[in-house]
Design an enzyme around this catalytic site. Structure first.
Site, PDB file in Angstrom:
ATOM      1  N   ASP A   7      30.691  32.534  39.353  1.00  0.00           N
ATOM      2  CA  ASP A   7      30.316  31.357  40.445  1.00  0.00           C
ATOM      3  C   ASP A   7      28.722  31.613  40.476  1.00  0.00           C
ATOM      4  O   ASP A   7      28.179  32.394  39.914  1.00  0.00           O
ATOM      5  CB  ASP A   7      31.168  31.471  41.578  1.00  0.00           C
ATOM      6  CG  ASP A   7      30.781  32.582  42.424  1.00  0.00           C
ATOM      7  OD1 ASP A   7      30.028  33.697  41.953  1.00  0.00           O
ATOM      8  OD2 ASP A   7      31.378  32.881  43.578  1.00  0.00           O
ATOM      9  N   CYS A  64      31.447  37.452  40.235  1.00  0.00           N
ATOM     10  CA  CYS A  64      31.118  36.467  41.684  1.00  0.00           C
ATOM     11  C   CYS A  64      30.199  37.589  42.170  1.00  0.00           C
ATOM     12  O   CYS A  64      29.493  38.492  41.804  1.00  0.00           O
ATOM     13  CB  CYS A  64      32.416  35.920  42.329  1.00  0.00           C
ATOM     14  SG  CYS A  64      33.369  37.278  42.981  1.00  0.00           S
ATOM     15  N   THR A  66      31.002  39.655  44.685  1.00  0.00           N
ATOM     16  CA  THR A  66      31.430  40.930  45.263  1.00  0.00           C
ATOM     17  C   THR A  66      32.425  41.167  43.722  1.00  0.00           C
ATOM     18  O   THR A  66      32.826  42.613  43.693  1.00  0.00           O
ATOM     19  CB  THR A  66      32.348  40.969  46.190  1.00  0.00           C
ATOM     20  OG1 THR A  66      33.340  40.061  46.148  1.00  0.00           O
ATOM     21  CG2 THR A  66      31.605  40.718  47.526  1.00  0.00           C
ATOM     22  N   HIS A  97      44.685  52.701  30.278  1.00  0.00           N
ATOM     23  CA  HIS A  97      46.282  52.642  31.140  1.00  0.00           C
ATOM     24  C   HIS A  97      46.810  51.434  31.367  1.00  0.00           C
ATOM     25  O   HIS A  97      47.917  51.344  31.589  1.00  0.00           O
ATOM     26  CB  HIS A  97      46.171  53.745  32.257  1.00  0.00           C
ATOM     27  CG  HIS A  97      45.794  55.246  31.826  1.00  0.00           C
ATOM     28  ND1 HIS A  97      45.924  56.196  32.845  1.00  0.00           N
ATOM     29  CD2 HIS A  97      45.442  55.525  30.793  1.00  0.00           C
ATOM     30  CE1 HIS A  97      45.755  57.243  32.314  1.00  0.00           C
ATOM     31  NE2 HIS A  97      45.520  57.054  31.117  1.00  0.00           N
ATOM     32  N   HIS A 132      52.415  54.122  28.990  1.00  0.00           N
ATOM     33  CA  HIS A 132      51.800  53.210  29.975  1.00  0.00           C
ATOM     34  C   HIS A 132      52.009  51.655  29.601  1.00  0.00           C
ATOM     35  O   HIS A 132      52.133  50.745  30.237  1.00  0.00           O
ATOM     36  CB  HIS A 132      50.140  53.340  29.805  1.00  0.00           C
ATOM     37  CG  HIS A 132      49.535  54.449  29.934  1.00  0.00           C
ATOM     38  ND1 HIS A 132      49.417  55.185  31.281  1.00  0.00           N
ATOM     39  CD2 HIS A 132      48.897  55.621  29.239  1.00  0.00           C
ATOM     40  CE1 HIS A 132      48.972  56.358  31.156  1.00  0.00           C
ATOM     41  NE2 HIS A 132      48.528  56.554  29.849  1.00  0.00           N
TER      42      HIS A 132
HETATM   43  C1  RB5 Z   1      30.090  33.327  47.228  1.00  0.00           C
HETATM   44  O1  RB5 Z   1      29.331  33.113  48.247  1.00  0.00           O
HETATM   45  C2  RB5 Z   1      30.930  34.635  47.420  1.00  0.00           C
HETATM   46  O2  RB5 Z   1      31.963  34.275  48.192  1.00  0.00           O
HETATM   47  C3  RB5 Z   1      31.672  34.892  45.980  1.00  0.00           C
HETATM   48  O3  RB5 Z   1      30.771  34.891  44.964  1.00  0.00           O
HETATM   49  C4  RB5 Z   1      32.439  35.981  45.807  1.00  0.00           C
HETATM   50  O4  RB5 Z   1      31.940  37.010  46.234  1.00  0.00           O
HETATM   51  C5  RB5 Z   1      33.956  36.066  46.264  1.00  0.00           C
HETATM   52  O5  RB5 Z   1      34.655  37.071  46.416  1.00  0.00           O
END
Ligand code: RB5
Length: 141
Positions: A7, A64, A66, A97, A132
């Protein structure tokens, strides 16, 4: 063939990973997003996962902010085993695994150089099978 997607929060890291994949000689297909304009990560995760479950691609990389949202979305798709990874040991182990077919990274969490090493560790790893395989089959059930 590797499916890759991000994203807006993962756009810069996705570009760096694609460059690394090219250097390593891997083929990949980019499912976007293609700019830092805001978009919804589940839409991208869905396309990347579809490419894997249809066998167009055999593994995926999702980025993304996080890595968490992407992993949540990807793991809703039957047949997808997505691992949110922030270190090279986990990246290797989740292939050996768990036979993870997707890894998820967070551009706002993991520095680019570490992230590239994570990708390399994952791609160089091989599923160990044996006990596994039985466990992975239970996940699929
Ligand atoms: C976008 O602002 C953010 O929420 C997305 O990139 C991600 O971290 C969601 O888990």
């Amino acid at each position: 063939m590797i499916a890759i997607g991000c994203d807006h929060g993962g756009f810069n890291l996705k570009n760096a990973i694609m460059k690394k994949l090219e250097e390593m000689g891997y083929d990949y297909k980019d499912f976007g997003t293609y700019s830092t304009d805001s978009c919804d990560y589940p839409d991208i995760a869905k396309e990347v996962c579809k490419a894997i479950t249809s066998s167009e691609c055999d593994k995926g990389i999702l980025v993304c902010g996080t890595g968490i949202g992407m992993s949540m979305a990807a793991n809703k798709v039957k047949g997808i085993r997505a691992a949110h990874v922030t270190d090279t040991f986990s990246a290797r182990m989740t292939k050996e695994h768990n036979d993870a077919n997707v890894i998820c990274l967070g551009e706002r969490i993991t520095g680019i150089e570490i992230a590239l090493e994570i990708v390399e560790a994952y791609l160089n790893a091989t599923f160990q099978g044996g006990r596994h395989a039985n466990r992975v089959a239970k996940i699929e059930d």
